[in-house]
Scaffold this motif. Structure first.
Motif, PDB file in Angstrom:
ATOM      1  N   MET A  45      31.125  16.421  40.786  1.00 30.77           N
ATOM      2  CA  MET A  45      31.696  17.248  39.217  1.00 30.77           C
ATOM      3  C   MET A  45      31.846  18.630  39.515  1.00 30.77           C
ATOM      4  SD  MET A  45      29.758  17.127  35.687  1.00 30.77           S
ATOM      5  CE  MET A  45      28.084  17.176  36.247  1.00 30.77           C
ATOM      6  N   SER A  46      33.225  19.225  39.168  1.00 27.81           N
ATOM      7  CA  SER A  46      33.349  20.716  39.537  1.00 27.81           C
ATOM      8  C   SER A  46      33.071  21.325  38.254  1.00 27.81           C
ATOM      9  CB  SER A  46      34.984  20.711  39.711  1.00 27.81           C
ATOM     10  OG  SER A  46      35.984  20.384  38.617  1.00 27.81           O
ATOM     11  N   GLN A  47      32.764  22.428  38.496  1.00 25.96           N
ATOM     12  CA  GLN A  47      32.143  23.490  37.432  1.00 25.96           C
ATOM     13  C   GLN A  47      33.321  24.377  37.259  1.00 25.96           C
ATOM     14  OE1 GLN A  47      28.570  25.144  38.676  1.00 25.96           O
ATOM     15  NE2 GLN A  47      27.462  23.438  37.842  1.00 25.96           N
ATOM     16  N   GLN A  48      33.933  24.914  35.953  1.00 26.07           N
ATOM     17  CA  GLN A  48      34.567  25.948  35.701  1.00 26.07           C
ATOM     18  C   GLN A  48      33.920  26.977  35.724  1.00 26.07           C
ATOM     19  OE1 GLN A  48      37.207  25.169  32.381  1.00 26.07           O
ATOM     20  NE2 GLN A  48      38.411  23.327  33.381  1.00 26.07           N
ATOM     21  N   ARG A  49      34.616  28.140  36.324  1.00 23.98           N
ATOM     22  CA  ARG A  49      33.980  29.420  36.567  1.00 23.98           C
ATOM     23  C   ARG A  49      34.381  30.369  35.226  1.00 23.98           C
ATOM     24  NH1 ARG A  49      34.241  31.568  42.530  1.00 23.98           N
ATOM     25  NH2 ARG A  49      34.331  33.653  41.103  1.00 23.98           N
ATOM     26  N   THR A  50      33.847  30.982  34.702  1.00 26.89           N
ATOM     27  CA  THR A  50      34.217  31.891  33.606  1.00 26.89           C
ATOM     28  C   THR A  50      34.966  33.167  34.275  1.00 26.89           C
ATOM     29  OG1 THR A  50      32.119  31.559  32.373  1.00 26.89           O
ATOM     30  CG2 THR A  50      33.465  33.417  31.755  1.00 26.89           C
ATOM     31  N   PRO A  51      36.219  33.418  33.687  1.00 26.29           N
ATOM     32  CA  PRO A  51      36.931  34.515  34.417  1.00 26.29           C
ATOM     33  C   PRO A  51      36.356  35.739  34.337  1.00 26.29           C
ATOM     34  CG  PRO A  51      37.785  33.709  32.549  1.00 26.29           C
ATOM     35  CD  PRO A  51      36.837  32.751  32.679  1.00 26.29           C
ATOM     36  N   THR A  52      36.508  36.681  35.132  1.00 29.33           N
ATOM     37  CA  THR A  52      36.062  38.187  35.002  1.00 29.33           C
ATOM     38  C   THR A  52      37.053  38.751  34.244  1.00 29.33           C
ATOM     39  OG1 THR A  52      35.056  38.009  37.304  1.00 29.33           O
ATOM     40  CG2 THR A  52      35.440  40.039  36.276  1.00 29.33           C
ATOM     41  N   ILE A  53      36.365  39.504  33.252  1.00 29.56           N
ATOM     42  CA  ILE A  53      37.111  40.352  32.392  1.00 29.56           C
ATOM     43  C   ILE A  53      36.803  41.698  32.451  1.00 29.56           C
ATOM     44  CG2 ILE A  53      37.669  40.861  29.814  1.00 29.56           C
ATOM     45  CD1 ILE A  53      38.457  37.808  30.838  1.00 29.56           C
ATOM     46  N   VAL A  54      37.758  42.564  32.808  1.00 32.44           N
ATOM     47  CA  VAL A  54      37.736  43.923  32.932  1.00 32.44           C
ATOM     48  C   VAL A  54      38.486  44.582  31.778  1.00 32.44           C
ATOM     49  CG1 VAL A  54      37.390  43.732  35.281  1.00 32.44           C
ATOM     50  CG2 VAL A  54      39.795  44.102  34.301  1.00 32.44           C
ATOM     51  N   GLN A  55      38.141  46.090  31.518  1.00 27.93           N
ATOM     52  CA  GLN A  55      38.875  46.772  30.607  1.00 27.93           C
ATOM     53  C   GLN A  55      40.178  47.537  31.307  1.00 27.93           C
ATOM     54  OE1 GLN A  55      36.046  48.990  28.340  1.00 27.93           O
ATOM     55  NE2 GLN A  55      36.397  47.685  26.871  1.00 27.93           N
ATOM     56  N   CYS A  56      41.173  47.581  30.762  1.00 30.39           N
ATOM     57  CA  CYS A  56      42.228  48.463  31.217  1.00 30.39           C
ATOM     58  C   CYS A  56      41.870  49.906  31.260  1.00 30.39           C
ATOM     59  CB  CYS A  56      43.412  48.339  30.374  1.00 30.39           C
ATOM     60  SG  CYS A  56      44.899  49.328  30.761  1.00 30.39           S
ATOM     61  N   PRO A  57      42.091  50.656  32.432  1.00 31.10           N
ATOM     62  CA  PRO A  57      41.577  52.197  32.144  1.00 31.10           C
ATOM     63  C   PRO A  57      42.396  52.986  31.290  1.00 31.10           C
ATOM     64  CG  PRO A  57      42.001  51.089  34.607  1.00 31.10           C
ATOM     65  CD  PRO A  57      42.499  50.204  33.480  1.00 31.10           C
ATOM     66  N   THR A  58      43.525  52.571  31.099  1.00 36.05           N
ATOM     67  CA  THR A  58      44.294  53.187  30.095  1.00 36.05           C
ATOM     68  C   THR A  58      43.959  53.012  28.629  1.00 36.05           C
ATOM     69  OG1 THR A  58      46.006  53.269  31.670  1.00 36.05           O
ATOM     70  CG2 THR A  58      46.686  53.944  29.591  1.00 36.05           C
ATOM     71  N   CYS A  59      44.229  51.906  28.242  1.00 34.54           N
ATOM     72  CA  CYS A  59      44.037  51.577  26.727  1.00 34.54           C
ATOM     73  C   CYS A  59      42.859  50.782  26.308  1.00 34.54           C
ATOM     74  CB  CYS A  59      45.293  50.746  26.248  1.00 34.54           C
ATOM     75  SG  CYS A  59      45.215  49.159  26.851  1.00 34.54           S
ATOM     76  N   GLN A  60      42.041  50.453  27.365  1.00 33.31           N
ATOM     77  CA  GLN A  60      40.745  49.556  27.018  1.00 33.31           C
ATOM     78  C   GLN A  60      40.899  48.171  26.659  1.00 33.31           C
ATOM     79  OE1 GLN A  60      37.941  51.338  28.208  1.00 33.31           O
ATOM     80  NE2 GLN A  60      39.800  52.872  28.553  1.00 33.31           N
ATOM     81  N   ALA A  61      42.001  47.490  26.938  1.00 29.59           N
ATOM     82  CA  ALA A  61      42.226  46.293  26.644  1.00 29.59           C
ATOM     83  C   ALA A  61      41.363  45.331  27.591  1.00 29.59           C
ATOM     84  CB  ALA A  61      43.711  45.995  26.429  1.00 29.59           C
ATOM     85  N   ASP A  62      41.283  44.180  26.880  1.00 24.03           N
ATOM     86  CA  ASP A  62      40.526  43.190  28.030  1.00 24.03           C
ATOM     87  C   ASP A  62      41.563  42.649  28.896  1.00 24.03           C
ATOM     88  OD1 ASP A  62      37.997  43.660  26.725  1.00 24.03           O
ATOM     89  OD2 ASP A  62      38.160  41.798  25.694  1.00 24.03           O
ATOM     90  N   VAL A  63      41.108  42.643  30.229  1.00 28.84           N
ATOM     91  CA  VAL A  63      42.267  42.063  31.222  1.00 28.84           C
ATOM     92  C   VAL A  63      41.666  40.905  32.054  1.00 28.84           C
ATOM     93  CG1 VAL A  63      43.669  42.697  33.176  1.00 28.84           C
ATOM     94  CG2 VAL A  63      43.367  44.387  31.334  1.00 28.84           C
ATOM     95  N   VAL A  64      42.184  39.974  32.146  1.00 26.97           N
ATOM     96  CA  VAL A  64      41.584  38.882  33.129  1.00 26.97           C
ATOM     97  C   VAL A  64      41.763  39.416  34.642  1.00 26.97           C
ATOM     98  CG1 VAL A  64      41.616  36.410  33.590  1.00 26.97           C
ATOM     99  CG2 VAL A  64      41.780  37.227  31.601  1.00 26.97           C
ATOM    100  N   TRP A  65      40.804  39.358  35.192  1.00 24.72           N
ATOM    101  CA  TRP A  65      40.802  39.714  36.868  1.00 24.72           C
ATOM    102  C   TRP A  65      41.281  38.337  37.362  1.00 24.72           C
ATOM    103  CZ3 TRP A  65      40.861  44.468  38.664  1.00 24.72           C
ATOM    104  CH2 TRP A  65      40.914  44.819  40.151  1.00 24.72           C
ATOM    105  N   GLY A  66      42.693  38.266  37.624  1.00 22.34           N
ATOM    106  CA  GLY A  66      43.296  37.030  38.360  1.00 22.34           C
ATOM    107  C   GLY A  66      44.554  37.197  38.303  1.00 22.34           C
ATOM    108  N   GLU A  67      45.258  36.135  38.922  1.00 22.80           N
ATOM    109  CA  GLU A  67      46.658  35.916  39.039  1.00 22.80           C
ATOM    110  C   GLU A  67      47.398  36.026  37.923  1.00 22.80           C
ATOM    111  OE1 GLU A  67      47.770  33.651  42.368  1.00 22.80           O
ATOM    112  OE2 GLU A  67      46.247  33.926  43.634  1.00 22.80           O
ATOM    113  N   VAL A  68      46.789  35.729  36.607  1.00 23.67           N
ATOM    114  CA  VAL A  68      47.525  35.773  35.505  1.00 23.67           C
ATOM    115  C   VAL A  68      47.657  37.233  35.149  1.00 23.67           C
ATOM    116  CG1 VAL A  68      46.451  33.627  34.806  1.00 23.67           C
ATOM    117  CG2 VAL A  68      45.112  35.713  34.215  1.00 23.67           C
ATOM    118  N   SER A  69      47.114  38.144  35.762  1.00 22.84           N
ATOM    119  CA  SER A  69      47.217  39.546  35.406  1.00 22.84           C
ATOM    120  C   SER A  69      47.471  40.177  36.472  1.00 22.84           C
ATOM    121  CB  SER A  69      45.768  40.244  34.809  1.00 22.84           C
ATOM    122  OG  SER A  69      45.432  39.244  33.762  1.00 22.84           O
ATOM    123  N   PRO A  70      49.278  40.147  36.919  1.00 18.61           N
ATOM    124  CA  PRO A  70      49.564  40.933  37.809  1.00 18.61           C
ATOM    125  C   PRO A  70      49.455  42.419  37.918  1.00 18.61           C
ATOM    126  CG  PRO A  70      51.482  40.395  36.173  1.00 18.61           C
ATOM    127  CD  PRO A  70      50.100  39.811  35.622  1.00 18.61           C
TER     128      PRO A  70
END
Length: 67
Positions: A1-26
């Motif tokens: 059974m595979s477990q899905q990991r919760t993606p790491t979320i960081v804040q954009c240093p410029t506008c503070q928007a949430d950004v997924v730390w992964g390949e979906v956020s180039p």
């Protein structure tokens, strides 16, 4: 059974928007190319700096032009 990991979320240093730390956020850690360029411009204009000892290489008045 595979477990899905919760993606790491960081804040954009410029506008503070949430950004997924992964390949979906180039542009990570930035949310967009615009925020990335704003940050680059601030560094280029010397509005941002890494704290450290001051550069004393030019403080003695000597330069290679005087040699």
């Amino acid at each position: 059974m595979s477990q899905q990991r919760t993606p790491t979320i960081v804040q954009c240093p410029t506008c503070q928007a949430d950004v997924v730390w992964g390949e979906v956020s180039p542009y990570r850690p930035f949310c967009s190319k615009r925020c990335q360029l704003i940050d680059l411009g601030e560094w280029a204009a010397e509005e941002k700096a890494i704290p450290g000892a001051p550069d004393m290489s030019d403080s003695d008045g000597w330069s290679e032009d005087n040699a």
